[in-house]
Design an enzyme around this catalytic site. Structure first.
Site, mmCIF file in Angstrom:
data_model
loop_
_atom_site.group_PDB
_atom_site.id
_atom_site.type_symbol
_atom_site.label_atom_id
_atom_site.label_comp_id
_atom_site.label_asym_id
_atom_site.label_seq_id
_atom_site.Cartn_x
_atom_site.Cartn_y
_atom_site.Cartn_z
ATOM 1 N N ARG A 158 -60.029 -41.655 0.294
ATOM 2 C CA ARG A 158 -58.845 -41.569 -0.567
ATOM 3 C C ARG A 158 -58.905 -42.576 -1.705
ATOM 4 O O ARG A 158 -59.456 -43.665 -1.556
ATOM 5 C CB ARG A 158 -57.589 -41.817 0.261
ATOM 6 N N CYS A 193 -55.967 -44.123 -4.599
ATOM 7 C CA CYS A 193 -54.558 -44.129 -4.996
ATOM 8 C C CYS A 193 -54.453 -44.878 -6.315
ATOM 9 O O CYS A 193 -54.957 -46.002 -6.431
ATOM 10 C CB CYS A 193 -53.696 -44.791 -3.931
#
Length: 129
Positions: free
Chosen positions: A106, A108
């Site tokens: 991931r 962000c």
């Protein structure tokens, strides 16, 4: 391009803009960015950032399932876009509840603005092999 095709589903919001909800290339699925938009109403869902995060992930899962995958279980990479990083921990709580067993890779990032002035958006890559 060979062995690619767009994925379209009523389970995720549709757009008049020139992009596909997802594109399958062989065993890889690239899911377009989704905000917390209800596919039935076409508008953002009510609720706090956790409820909005859940809706975003439901939209992503719908595209993966339409492509023949097993929803979020097949997601291997997610990019999270937040308009305010102070939402980070609460987004993490909802995100973690949706990816409890094996969370994907991931990224962000904080962005200045998202379409329809929503607070969170995500795109994803899934492996459907």
């Amino acid at each position: 391009m060979t062995d690619t095709h767009p994925i379209e589903t009523d389970g995720a919001p549709r757009s008049d803009n020139p992009y596909s909800q997802g594109v399958r290339a062989g065993d890889t699925l690239y899911v377009s960015g989704y905000g917390p938009v209800d596919p039935e109403t076409g508008g953002p869902v009510d609720g706090d950032i956790q409820a909005q995060t859940d809706r975003v992930l439901e939209n992503v899962a719908a595209v993966v399932e339409e492509a023949g995958g097993d929803g979020l279980a097949d997601v291997v990479k997610v990019t999270v876009y937040l308009t305010d990083l102070s939402d980070y921990e609460r987004v993490n709580e909802a995100y973690g509840a949706n990816f409890a067993d094996e969370p994907p890779a991931r990224v962000c990032v904080e962005v200045s603005r998202l379409p329809e002035d929503v607070r969170v958006e995500m795109d994803a890559i899934a492996y459907l092999g």
